[in-house]
Write a protein that holds these residues in place. Structure first.
Motif, mmCIF file in Angstrom:
data_model
loop_
_atom_site.group_PDB
_atom_site.id
_atom_site.type_symbol
_atom_site.label_atom_id
_atom_site.label_comp_id
_atom_site.label_asym_id
_atom_site.label_seq_id
_atom_site.Cartn_x
_atom_site.Cartn_y
_atom_site.Cartn_z
ATOM 1 N N VAL A 499 0.864 -1.183 0.000
ATOM 2 C CA VAL A 499 0.000 0.000 0.000
ATOM 3 C C VAL A 499 0.897 1.229 0.000
ATOM 4 O O VAL A 499 1.433 1.627 1.036
ATOM 5 N N LEU A 500 1.077 1.790 -1.180
ATOM 6 C CA LEU A 500 1.992 2.912 -1.362
ATOM 7 C C LEU A 500 1.292 4.034 -2.136
ATOM 8 O O LEU A 500 0.474 3.774 -3.023
ATOM 9 N N ALA A 501 1.635 5.246 -1.811
ATOM 10 C CA ALA A 501 1.087 6.413 -2.509
ATOM 11 C C ALA A 501 1.890 6.648 -3.780
ATOM 12 O O ALA A 501 2.512 7.695 -3.970
ATOM 13 N N ALA A 502 1.872 5.645 -4.667
ATOM 14 C CA ALA A 502 2.667 5.682 -5.891
ATOM 15 C C ALA A 502 1.864 5.051 -7.022
ATOM 16 O O ALA A 502 1.259 3.987 -6.854
ATOM 17 N N HIS A 503 1.862 5.693 -8.168
ATOM 18 C CA HIS A 503 1.066 5.298 -9.331
ATOM 19 C C HIS A 503 1.349 3.863 -9.763
ATOM 20 O O HIS A 503 0.456 3.013 -9.840
ATOM 21 N N ASN A 504 2.625 3.558 -10.045
ATOM 22 C CA ASN A 504 2.967 2.261 -10.623
ATOM 23 C C ASN A 504 2.782 1.094 -9.663
ATOM 24 O O ASN A 504 2.684 -0.054 -10.097
#
Length: 712
Positions: A499-504
């Motif tokens: 769960v990361l605040a990153a698009h890819n």
């Protein structure tokens, strides 16, 4: 074929998860004059080249070493040792996949097809040629220039050798037996300790610290390729839980040939050599006990081999290792990352410099008057930022955030220049900004492809436990369309934050959502980046990670259109274990599962990882391994009540989670009368770099899930 005509599975495979073409492996010169990095020519080109961004005057990029030109069109040839090294680091690229530099960042050393090259990184370099191949025996592994740039040390066939920049090659340490290597990290260090190197230069270039590893005590396993019955199986030394590790020792070797000195410590009590460094204050070691509940920070005298304890840590469960730590400040104080007061903090000497508002993840740089660290929100944060990772500048006066905006940020620094690498939810890929004293002066170009789909995750916290989660719905979904079949898409275990605040980070999950699923990614207990208590809640109890997946899906069903009568789960590695665990232990919740390269019997996994969480099987309560196993009577007891479709996928060349895990699970399921599917991948390791295999795996998984859940 133009990108716009590619399906996402094909593009995802062809671009190696959109990593090709993106700059990486940044090094900044200490005077801030240049940035060195690797980058391939396009988003589908595997071969990495060595580049420099010059910052004096108008910033401009220039290529330093092009693998195609250096190999003159010949195909790249890798030794078995190099292939194993890349497998340990999960390196799927080609060409120049790594490099090392001298202290001034004027000389780089790297390998291509086992040959040793050195490159002059200065503008218009003074060498006879910007890149030269040195005439040394091969195949070369892990070349590293001395700090003064006059020598290059490297390993070859288990020996450590040194070559002068102007020639003159000689052996420093040669193996006394086939089982001995000098200058190479042993399996446990490379696979689990994030220590990939086995030798370290003295700051004045006068000597080397060299690891001697003897894997004679380690059990030998055989990795066969059933698709090629005429091929001889590969013989590997694999230290499975409860069995002997390699014997590791450390020696100081002066370059003048005066004779080696062994660095001494209580190796019986602290057998793991977890970290080694050598700065102006001398060598600094971090050694761990086998149960990883105790560790010592040791200062060493390379002349006598004597060590002195600088600090000791203990924990009733385990002690984690951290990137960049330990280190020392210019005035000699110990810098470490430690768990205190329920938080993971940065400490200098005996004083913590960060509060419980931050969860320190790694040490990026030690400057003259500050430290650069990577953090996420800690247990004391007023408003936790779900999925965000930031870069923080820390000193005695307090903390200052270097990264700005929601996202996932990392950095490399040299003198006044910082390369800040950032990913956000809104923009594909990463953006590498070059900052001088906080002001942007350049952006390192990326040639990575833009995905043909755009993820739309909702980041949230689920249930009473506030489990970090991402929820993705089909791109065309509209409110009122009705509940959707559910797919949980976790890693769900140690070292694997999803769960990361990153698009890819959410591309594959969005593609599955677009096939008609509501996809949930949940980072339950055991996953990194939250608090020591969160990570250590799985001590002796991996099954707690399943409890959190159940809590997450039930809690999120109150907010999102989830059809709880059709819930599936997929995962790889630990996620594969979790998926199989889900359909076997909780058939009341999960109706289908895909287990990729799952650990099914923890006695078959390696020492350093498994014993950290479950203990030594020779000493621990026998029920611990039985309770957490998928192949014991206890592991299958819940399975007899209700059948749920299970697909198990495994690469037959996997030397990390060996195929025996899947074969034993399949045999146990068959004995229990449980239908299941097994998909063997010939020639595939723990990674799936082959383009066709990676693409078709996604398509086959969708087909299995739709069949299993009764979707049209």
């Amino acid at each position: 074929m133009p990108t716009e005509h590619l399906s996402f599975p094909r593009q995802h495979a062809r671009t190696q998860r959109f990593t090709l073409g993106a700059p990486r492996a940044f090094t900044v010169a200490p005077d801030g004059s240049r940035v060195v990095f690797l980058r391939s020519a396009s988003g589908t080109e595997r071969a990495q080249a060595l580049w420099v961004l010059d910052l004096e005057g108008e910033p401009h990029e220039r290529p330093v070493a092009d693998p195609a030109a250096l190999l003159a069109g010949a195909g790249e040839q890798l030794s078995a040792a190099e292939r194993a090294r890349r497998e340990r680091s999960r390196e799927g690229g080609a060409g120049i996949v790594g490099y090392a530099v001298d202290e001034a960042v004027e000389t780089a050393a790297f390998t291509l097809s086992g040959r040793l090259y050195v490159a002059d990184l200065r503008p218009g370099g003074t060498s006879p040629a910007p890149v030269r191949q040195l005439d040394v025996p091969g195949p070369v592994i892990d070349p590293r220039p001395s700090p003064d740039g006059r020598y290059v040390a490297y390993t070859v066939r288990g020996a450590l050798r040194v070559v002068a920049a102007d020639g003159g090659d000689r052996a420093v340490a040669e193996p006394e037996a086939e089982s001995v290597t000098y200058g190479l990290a042993e399996f446990a260090a490379a696979e689990e300790m994030d220590r990939s190197r086995g030798f370290w230069w003295a700051p004045d270039s006068s000597a080397l610290l060299v690891e001697r590893a003897d894997d004679a005590p380690v059990a030998r396993w055989w990795i066969a390729d059933p698709a090629r019955p005429a091929a001889e199986p590969a013989r590997v030394a694999y230290p499975s839980a409860g069995t002997p590790n390699a014997e590791v020792r450390l020696f100081a070797y002066p370059l003048d040939g005066a004779g080696r000195t062994e660095i001494g410590w209580d190796r019986k009590r602290y057998p793991y050599l977890a970290r080694v460094g050598w700065d102006a204050h001398g060598p600094l070691l971090l050694v761990q006990s086998r149960d990883q509940r105790g560790q010592l920070y040791l200062a060493a005298d390379p002349a006598t081999g004597e060590t002195r304890m600088v600090h000791a840590d203990e924990d009733p469960r385990w002690l984690d290792l951290h990137a960049g730590a330990p280190a020392r400040t210019p005035d000699g104080r110990l810098v470490r990352i430690t768990d205190e007061g329920g938080a993971r903090v940065l400490a200098v000497g005996d004083r913590p410099l960060t509060s419980d508002a931050f969860h320190v993840r790694g040490l990026l740089d030690v400057g003259a008057d500050d430290l650069l660290v990577q953090v996420s929100a800690g247990p004391g944060a007023e408003e936790p930022e779900t999925g965000e990772i930031h870069v923080l500048r820390v000193n005695e006066l307090g903390t200052e955030r270097v990264s700005t905006g929601a996202g996932v940020h990392g950095a490399a620094r040299g003198g006044p220049v910082t390369v800040l690498v950032s990913s956000t939810l809104e923009r594909p890929g990463q953006r590498a900004r070059v900052l001088r004293e906080g002001e942007e002066i350049a952006v390192v170009a990326s040639h990575a492809e833009s995905p043909v789909i755009a993820p739309r995750p909702t980041l949230t916290r689920a249930g009473k436990s506030k489990i970090p989660a991402a929820v993705l719905l089909p791109s065309g979904y509209r409110e009122g369309d009705g509940p959707l079949p559910v797919l949980l898409d976790p890693y769900g275990g140690p070292h694997g934050q999803r769960v990361l605040a990153a698009h890819n980070a959410h591309l594959t999950s969005q593609w599955f959502a677009d096939q008609g699923f509501a996809v949930i990614v949940a980072d339950g207990r055991g996953s990194p980046g939250h608090s020591p208590a969160w990570e250590k809640a799985i001590h002796h109890e991996f099954t707690a990670t399943l409890d959190d997946q159940v809590e997450a899906v039930h809690a999120l069903a109150e907010e999102f259109p989830l059809d709880l009568s059709r819930v599936s789960i997929r995962g790889w590695s630990y996620g594969g274990y979790l998926s199989a665990l889900a359909v076997l232990r909780r058939p009341d919740v999960f109706h289908a599962g895909i287990a990729g390269a799952p650990v099914t019997d923890w006695r078959l996994y390696d020492t350093h990882y498994t014993e950290r969480y479950l203990g030594d099987p020779a000493e621990a309560d026998g029920e611990v391994y039985a309770r957490n196993s998928l192949v014991t009577d206890e592991g299958l007891s819940a399975a007899a009540a209700q059948h749920r479709p299970l697909m198990i996928v495994h690469g037959l060349a996997d030397d990390n989670v060996v195929a025996a895990h899947t074969l034993r699970l399949s045999s146990a399921l068959l004995a229990a009368g449980r239908p299941h599917e097994v998909l063997p991948l010939s020639g595939v390791t723990h990674m799936t770099p082959q383009e066709q295999v990676a693409e078709n795996l996604l398509l086959l998984q969708v087909d299995f899930l739709k069949r299993s859940l009764g979707m049209a």
